[in-house]
Design a protein around this motif. Sequence first.
Motif, PDB file in Angstrom:
ATOM      1  N   THR A   1       0.832  -1.208   0.000  1.00 23.46           N
ATOM      2  CA  THR A   1       0.000   0.000   0.000  1.00 23.46           C
ATOM      3  C   THR A   1       0.862   1.251   0.000  1.00 23.46           C
ATOM      4  OG1 THR A   1      -1.853  -1.085   1.114  1.00 23.46           O
ATOM      5  CG2 THR A   1      -1.709   1.310   1.312  1.00 23.46           C
ATOM      6  N   ASN A   2       1.877   1.272   0.848  1.00 23.65           N
ATOM      7  CA  ASN A   2       2.767   2.436   0.876  1.00 23.65           C
ATOM      8  C   ASN A   2       3.514   2.567  -0.444  1.00 23.65           C
ATOM      9  OD1 ASN A   2       3.684   4.705   2.360  1.00 23.65           O
ATOM     10  ND2 ASN A   2       5.594   3.654   2.851  1.00 23.65           N
ATOM     11  N   ALA A   3       3.960   1.449  -0.997  1.00 25.72           N
ATOM     12  CA  ALA A   3       4.667   1.473  -2.282  1.00 25.72           C
ATOM     13  C   ALA A   3       3.771   2.027  -3.388  1.00 25.72           C
ATOM     14  CB  ALA A   3       5.141   0.068  -2.630  1.00 25.72           C
ATOM     15  N   LYS A   4       2.517   1.582  -3.411  1.00 22.20           N
ATOM     16  CA  LYS A   4       1.582   2.066  -4.435  1.00 22.20           C
ATOM     17  C   LYS A   4       1.410   3.580  -4.339  1.00 22.20           C
ATOM     18  CE  LYS A   4      -2.644   2.236  -3.546  1.00 22.20           C
ATOM     19  NZ  LYS A   4      -4.048   1.954  -3.132  1.00 22.20           N
ATOM     20  N   ASN A   5       1.216   4.088  -3.127  1.00 21.03           N
ATOM     21  CA  ASN A   5       1.033   5.531  -2.948  1.00 21.03           C
ATOM     22  C   ASN A   5       2.254   6.308  -3.411  1.00 21.03           C
ATOM     23  OD1 ASN A   5      -1.502   5.092  -1.861  1.00 21.03           O
ATOM     24  ND2 ASN A   5      -0.793   5.122   0.249  1.00 21.03           N
ATOM     25  N   ILE A   6       3.438   5.793  -3.124  1.00 22.08           N
ATOM     26  CA  ILE A   6       4.672   6.465  -3.540  1.00 22.08           C
ATOM     27  C   ILE A   6       4.814   6.430  -5.057  1.00 22.08           C
ATOM     28  CG2 ILE A   6       7.190   6.218  -3.505  1.00 22.08           C
ATOM     29  CD1 ILE A   6       6.934   5.517  -0.508  1.00 22.08           C
ATOM     30  N   VAL A   7       4.586   5.276  -5.661  1.00 27.07           N
ATOM     31  CA  VAL A   7       4.704   5.149  -7.119  1.00 27.07           C
ATOM     32  C   VAL A   7       3.742   6.099  -7.828  1.00 27.07           C
ATOM     33  CG1 VAL A   7       4.276   3.583  -9.061  1.00 27.07           C
ATOM     34  CG2 VAL A   7       5.603   2.799  -7.095  1.00 27.07           C
ATOM     35  N   LEU A   8       2.508   6.204  -7.327  1.00 27.25           N
ATOM     36  CA  LEU A   8       1.528   7.090  -7.943  1.00 27.25           C
ATOM     37  C   LEU A   8       1.882   8.568  -7.789  1.00 27.25           C
ATOM     38  CD1 LEU A   8      -1.813   5.314  -6.954  1.00 27.25           C
ATOM     39  CD2 LEU A   8      -0.864   5.549  -9.263  1.00 27.25           C
ATOM     40  N   ALA A   9       2.699   8.894  -6.786  1.00 27.44           N
ATOM     41  CA  ALA A   9       3.015  10.299  -6.509  1.00 27.44           C
ATOM     42  C   ALA A   9       4.145  10.840  -7.370  1.00 27.44           C
ATOM     43  CB  ALA A   9       3.381  10.458  -5.028  1.00 27.44           C
ATOM     44  N   VAL A  10       4.940   9.948  -7.999  1.00 25.87           N
ATOM     45  CA  VAL A  10       6.138  10.397  -8.716  1.00 25.87           C
ATOM     46  C   VAL A  10       6.198   9.780 -10.107  1.00 25.87           C
ATOM     47  CG1 VAL A  10       7.448  10.794  -6.597  1.00 25.87           C
ATOM     48  CG2 VAL A  10       7.560   8.548  -7.711  1.00 25.87           C
ATOM     49  N   ASP A  11       7.117  10.304 -10.908  1.00 19.10           N
ATOM     50  CA  ASP A  11       7.320   9.798 -12.267  1.00 19.10           C
ATOM     51  C   ASP A  11       8.612   8.998 -12.413  1.00 19.10           C
ATOM     52  OD1 ASP A  11       4.984  11.153 -13.196  1.00 19.10           O
ATOM     53  OD2 ASP A  11       6.136  13.009 -13.276  1.00 19.10           O
ATOM     54  N   VAL A  12       9.464   8.991 -11.383  1.00 20.15           N
ATOM     55  CA  VAL A  12      10.765   8.325 -11.471  1.00 20.15           C
ATOM     56  C   VAL A  12      10.650   6.876 -10.989  1.00 20.15           C
ATOM     57  CG1 VAL A  12      12.007  10.498 -11.177  1.00 20.15           C
ATOM     58  CG2 VAL A  12      11.440   9.110  -9.164  1.00 20.15           C
ATOM     59  N   PRO A  13      11.615   6.020 -11.348  1.00 26.21           N
ATOM     60  CA  PRO A  13      11.594   4.639 -10.873  1.00 26.21           C
ATOM     61  C   PRO A  13      11.717   4.563  -9.348  1.00 26.21           C
ATOM     62  CG  PRO A  13      13.150   4.899 -12.692  1.00 26.21           C
ATOM     63  CD  PRO A  13      12.736   6.276 -12.275  1.00 26.21           C
ATOM     64  N   VAL A  14      11.028   3.596  -8.763  1.00 25.63           N
ATOM     65  CA  VAL A  14      11.029   3.410  -7.312  1.00 25.63           C
ATOM     66  C   VAL A  14      11.446   1.975  -6.994  1.00 25.63           C
ATOM     67  CG1 VAL A  14       9.663   3.481  -5.188  1.00 25.63           C
ATOM     68  CG2 VAL A  14       9.146   5.077  -7.050  1.00 25.63           C
ATOM     69  N   ILE A  15      12.475   1.839  -6.149  1.00 17.82           N
ATOM     70  CA  ILE A  15      12.829   0.544  -5.577  1.00 17.82           C
ATOM     71  C   ILE A  15      12.434   0.567  -4.105  1.00 17.82           C
ATOM     72  CG2 ILE A  15      14.690   0.128  -7.219  1.00 17.82           C
ATOM     73  CD1 ILE A  15      16.669   0.855  -4.930  1.00 17.82           C
ATOM     74  N   MET A  16      12.471  -0.593  -3.453  1.00 14.66           N
ATOM     75  CA  MET A  16      11.991  -0.636  -2.074  1.00 14.66           C
ATOM     76  C   MET A  16      12.725  -1.692  -1.252  1.00 14.66           C
ATOM     77  SD  MET A  16       8.334  -2.637  -2.401  1.00 14.66           S
ATOM     78  CE  MET A  16       8.130  -2.810  -0.632  1.00 14.66           C
ATOM     79  N   ASP A  17      12.506  -1.621   0.033  1.00 14.81           N
ATOM     80  CA  ASP A  17      12.987  -2.596   1.000  1.00 14.81           C
ATOM     81  C   ASP A  17      11.926  -3.686   1.138  1.00 14.81           C
ATOM     82  OD1 ASP A  17      13.868  -3.990   3.213  1.00 14.81           O
ATOM     83  OD2 ASP A  17      14.086  -2.240   4.502  1.00 14.81           O
ATOM     84  N   ALA A  18      12.298  -4.935   0.808  1.00 15.03           N
ATOM     85  CA  ALA A  18      11.373  -6.063   0.952  1.00 15.03           C
ATOM     86  C   ALA A  18      11.685  -6.895   2.189  1.00 15.03           C
ATOM     87  CB  ALA A  18      11.401  -6.939  -0.292  1.00 15.03           C
ATOM     88  N   ASP A  19      12.454  -6.312   3.117  1.00 18.18           N
ATOM     89  CA  ASP A  19      12.780  -6.978   4.382  1.00 18.18           C
ATOM     90  C   ASP A  19      13.345  -8.376   4.116  1.00 18.18           C
ATOM     91  OD1 ASP A  19      12.062  -4.765   5.893  1.00 18.18           O
ATOM     92  OD2 ASP A  19       9.977  -5.373   6.004  1.00 18.18           O
ATOM     93  N   ALA A  20      12.891  -9.367   4.880  1.00 17.87           N
ATOM     94  CA  ALA A  20      13.375 -10.739   4.708  1.00 17.87           C
ATOM     95  C   ALA A  20      12.391 -11.580   3.903  1.00 17.87           C
ATOM     96  CB  ALA A  20      13.648 -11.378   6.066  1.00 17.87           C
ATOM     97  N   GLY A  21      11.474 -10.923   3.208  1.00 15.15           N
ATOM     98  CA  GLY A  21      10.560 -11.640   2.325  1.00 15.15           C
ATOM     99  C   GLY A  21       9.268 -12.092   2.968  1.00 15.15           C
ATOM    100  N   TYR A  22       9.074 -11.770   4.271  1.00 13.47           N
ATOM    101  CA  TYR A  22       7.791 -11.985   4.957  1.00 13.47           C
ATOM    102  C   TYR A  22       7.439 -13.457   5.159  1.00 13.47           C
ATOM    103  CZ  TYR A  22       7.922  -7.326   3.058  1.00 13.47           C
ATOM    104  OH  TYR A  22       8.349  -6.085   2.689  1.00 13.47           O
ATOM    105  N   GLY A  23       8.420 -14.334   5.091  1.00 11.34           N
ATOM    106  CA  GLY A  23       8.163 -15.752   5.275  1.00 11.34           C
ATOM    107  C   GLY A  23       9.143 -16.582   4.474  1.00 11.34           C
ATOM    108  N   ASN A  24       8.672 -17.700   3.925  1.00 16.75           N
ATOM    109  CA  ASN A  24       9.565 -18.566   3.163  1.00 16.75           C
ATOM    110  C   ASN A  24       9.633 -18.133   1.694  1.00 16.75           C
ATOM    111  OD1 ASN A  24       7.230 -19.514   1.905  1.00 16.75           O
ATOM    112  ND2 ASN A  24       7.088 -21.358   3.173  1.00 16.75           N
ATOM    113  N   ALA A  25      10.186 -19.003   0.854  1.00 19.06           N
ATOM    114  CA  ALA A  25      10.385 -18.639  -0.552  1.00 19.06           C
ATOM    115  C   ALA A  25       9.075 -18.349  -1.267  1.00 19.06           C
ATOM    116  CB  ALA A  25      11.144 -19.751  -1.272  1.00 19.06           C
ATOM    117  N   MET A  26       8.009 -19.039  -0.880  1.00 25.55           N
ATOM    118  CA  MET A  26       6.732 -18.777  -1.522  1.00 25.55           C
ATOM    119  C   MET A  26       6.163 -17.421  -1.100  1.00 25.55           C
ATOM    120  SD  MET A  26       6.592 -21.075  -3.629  1.00 25.55           S
ATOM    121  CE  MET A  26       5.067 -20.479  -4.344  1.00 25.55           C
ATOM    122  N   SER A  27       6.466 -16.986   0.108  1.00 22.70           N
ATOM    123  CA  SER A  27       6.084 -15.636   0.527  1.00 22.70           C
ATOM    124  C   SER A  27       6.821 -14.597  -0.306  1.00 22.70           C
ATOM    125  CB  SER A  27       6.393 -15.441   2.017  1.00 22.70           C
ATOM    126  OG  SER A  27       5.685 -16.359   2.812  1.00 22.70           O
TER     127      SER A  27
END
Length: 295
Positions: free
Chosen positions: A68-94
């Motif tokens: 949700t935060n990523a979507k709001n940021i992407v919609l606010a700007v025209d430049v490419p956005v990368i992000m922190d995905a932490d440890a992936g929120y679980g296992n490989a399927m997460s």
Amino acid sequence: MAVTKARTFRELMNAPEILVVPSAYDALSAKVIQQAGFPALHMTGSGTSASMLGLPDLGFTSVSEQATNAKNIVLAVDVPVIMDADAGYGNAMSVWRATREFERVGIVGYHLEDQVNPKRCGHLEGKRLISTEEMTGKIEAAVEAREDGDFTIIARTDARESLGLDEAIRRSREYLAAGADCIFLEAMLDVDEMKRVRDEIDAPLLANMVEGGKTPWLTTKELEAIGYNLAIYPLSGWMAAASVLRKLFAELRDAGTTQKFWDDMGLKMSFAELFEVFEYGKISELEARFVRDQD
């Protein structure tokens, strides 16, 4: 065929000069970064946790909250956005699911770390690691999940603290073999370590500039001279905001007004200037074109 933002980011990352990627914690901070002239930006995980939840960077945010935060940021700007995905929120399927979520909201890349869930900020003590094998599975799942081959997968290792630099470099090479596009070796302790990482890893490198953190706080020119390809600043924006807010509301509490605060701080901004940060004039023009009175 139009050049995608994911391709643009890759080209910027692989350019001879270092790519400075300031970190936004919300849509407004993202707009300020873009208006300052930076060609790409990073969504900070620590700042997202702080701004959305008022909690430290200890793995509290979920995939949905991050998306949700990523979507709001992407919609606010025209430049490419990368992000922190932490440890992936679980296992490989997460990780597979998170990659799909983040790419669909417009993110062009992320960094994924080899910590145990829930993770910790890379410059705090007490981080615990998953095995190399588990992390390579997560990277392979991310590669499988991405729809655009230019979506950048940045593999972060936190092995330096508990297992040493040799192991951190070994893991980094394994992560590249699994399909990572860039390496983020966290919490190096001095410039010599940073130079060694550059010498021994044949891939783009990310430098994490944390004010007061473990890694030397270098200028972008110094990082470029070592050979780093991009630099993120995950605390800078929200730490500055928290500092100013603390002073502002202490002034209001003690003086009963904010009348002197802006002049004393040298941060004067007019009402009109504030509204132009989020392009009020442009929105007003669109409103005038499209909003019509009902009969």
